[in-house]
Design a protein around this motif. Structure first.
Motif, PDB file in Angstrom:
ATOM      1  N   VAL A   1      42.913  42.176  34.336  1.00  0.00           N
ATOM      2  CA  VAL A   1      41.898  42.484  35.335  1.00  0.00           C
ATOM      3  C   VAL A   1      41.794  41.312  36.303  1.00  0.00           C
ATOM      4  O   VAL A   1      41.670  40.170  35.877  1.00  0.00           O
ATOM      5  N   PHE A  26      41.812  47.518  36.447  1.00  0.00           N
ATOM      6  CA  PHE A  26      40.548  47.791  35.754  1.00  0.00           C
ATOM      7  C   PHE A  26      40.569  49.245  35.296  1.00  0.00           C
ATOM      8  O   PHE A  26      40.224  50.145  36.068  1.00  0.00           O
ATOM      9  N   PHE A  28      38.799  51.116  33.234  1.00  0.00           N
ATOM     10  CA  PHE A  28      37.638  51.725  32.599  1.00  0.00           C
ATOM     11  C   PHE A  28      37.002  52.785  33.493  1.00  0.00           C
ATOM     12  O   PHE A  28      36.840  52.587  34.685  1.00  0.00           O
ATOM     13  N   ASP A  29      36.642  53.889  32.902  1.00  0.00           N
ATOM     14  CA  ASP A  29      36.015  54.976  33.653  1.00  0.00           C
ATOM     15  C   ASP A  29      34.533  54.711  33.901  1.00  0.00           C
ATOM     16  O   ASP A  29      33.986  55.114  34.921  1.00  0.00           O
ATOM     17  N   ASN A  30      33.895  54.061  32.961  1.00  0.00           N
ATOM     18  CA  ASN A  30      32.478  53.711  33.093  1.00  0.00           C
ATOM     19  C   ASN A  30      32.334  52.201  33.044  1.00  0.00           C
ATOM     20  O   ASN A  30      32.898  51.551  32.164  1.00  0.00           O
ATOM     21  N   TYR A  31      31.598  51.647  33.960  1.00  0.00           N
ATOM     22  CA  TYR A  31      31.539  50.191  34.054  1.00  0.00           C
ATOM     23  C   TYR A  31      30.318  49.768  34.870  1.00  0.00           C
ATOM     24  O   TYR A  31      29.666  50.590  35.517  1.00  0.00           O
ATOM     25  N   ASN A  76      42.354  52.800  38.963  1.00  0.00           N
ATOM     26  CA  ASN A  76      42.520  51.434  38.471  1.00  0.00           C
ATOM     27  C   ASN A  76      42.102  50.353  39.454  1.00  0.00           C
ATOM     28  O   ASN A  76      42.393  49.180  39.241  1.00  0.00           O
ATOM     29  N   ASP A 100      32.044  44.576  34.110  1.00  0.00           N
ATOM     30  CA  ASP A 100      31.981  44.735  32.660  1.00  0.00           C
ATOM     31  C   ASP A 100      32.284  46.179  32.303  1.00  0.00           C
ATOM     32  O   ASP A 100      31.940  47.099  33.055  1.00  0.00           O
ATOM     33  N   ARG A 101      32.886  46.378  31.151  1.00  0.00           N
ATOM     34  CA  ARG A 101      33.308  47.710  30.746  1.00  0.00           C
ATOM     35  C   ARG A 101      32.168  48.584  30.243  1.00  0.00           C
ATOM     36  O   ARG A 101      32.369  49.751  29.929  1.00  0.00           O
ATOM     37  N   THR A 105      25.307  47.542  31.237  1.00  0.00           N
ATOM     38  CA  THR A 105      25.153  46.094  31.125  1.00  0.00           C
ATOM     39  C   THR A 105      24.059  45.592  32.054  1.00  0.00           C
ATOM     40  O   THR A 105      24.061  45.896  33.247  1.00  0.00           O
ATOM     41  N   TYR A 112      28.520  39.781  31.388  1.00  0.00           N
ATOM     42  CA  TYR A 112      29.677  40.261  32.136  1.00  0.00           C
ATOM     43  C   TYR A 112      30.967  39.613  31.644  1.00  0.00           C
ATOM     44  O   TYR A 112      31.038  38.401  31.444  1.00  0.00           O
ATOM     45  N   GLU A 113      31.992  40.436  31.513  1.00  0.00           N
ATOM     46  CA  GLU A 113      33.237  39.992  30.897  1.00  0.00           C
ATOM     47  C   GLU A 113      34.242  39.448  31.912  1.00  0.00           C
ATOM     48  O   GLU A 113      34.947  38.486  31.615  1.00  0.00           O
TER      49      GLU A 113
END
Length: 125
Positions: A1, A26, A28-31, A76, A100-101, A105, A112-113
């Motif tokens: 990412v 990236f 992830f569908d939800n973030y 993506n 963040d995934r 959050t 946050y990742e």
């Protein structure tokens, strides 16, 4: 990412800037995505964050009515913008984009990742 911010700069008080952040790789569908800032000698604070599930946006009190967060999504790749109006000298800081995934959050840096390297915003009086 990867997260790459752009749009920072030096501007006079009362002016506007638009920050952008390109988030690639990236999957992830939800973030959750957001903007954070850190001024010298201060802790990093959440400025504005948005959830992908329903577009719910959070703004810290000091920017409500002046800043607007938005995002554009592609496969993506996510681009998040922060439109900053009526800028004040106290908005001066290094602004970071984060993702963040987990869509729910909270808008706090601890959660946050993924982070960008930041873009400097300086508002002169």
């Amino acid at each position: 990412v990867q997260l790459v911010e752009s749009g920072g700069g030096l501007i006079q008080a009362g002016g506007s800037l638009r920050l952008s952040c390109l988030i690639s790789g990236f999957p992830f569908d939800n973030y959750a995505i957001g903007w954070f800032r850190q001024a010298p000698g201060k802790e990093r604070e959440g400025v504005s964050c948005i959830s992908s599930t329903d577009g719910t946006a959070y703004y810290t009190d000091s920017v409500k009515g002046r800043f607007i967060i938005s995002s554009d999504n592609a496969r993506n790749t996510v681009t998040v913008h922060l439109q900053m109006n009526s800028l004040k000298p106290e908005d001066t800081a290094l602004y970071y984009c984060a993702a963040d995934r987990v869509a729910t959050t909270p808008c706090r840096s601890f959660w946050y990742e993924f982070w960008g390297k930041g873009t400097q915003v300086t508002v002169s009086s």
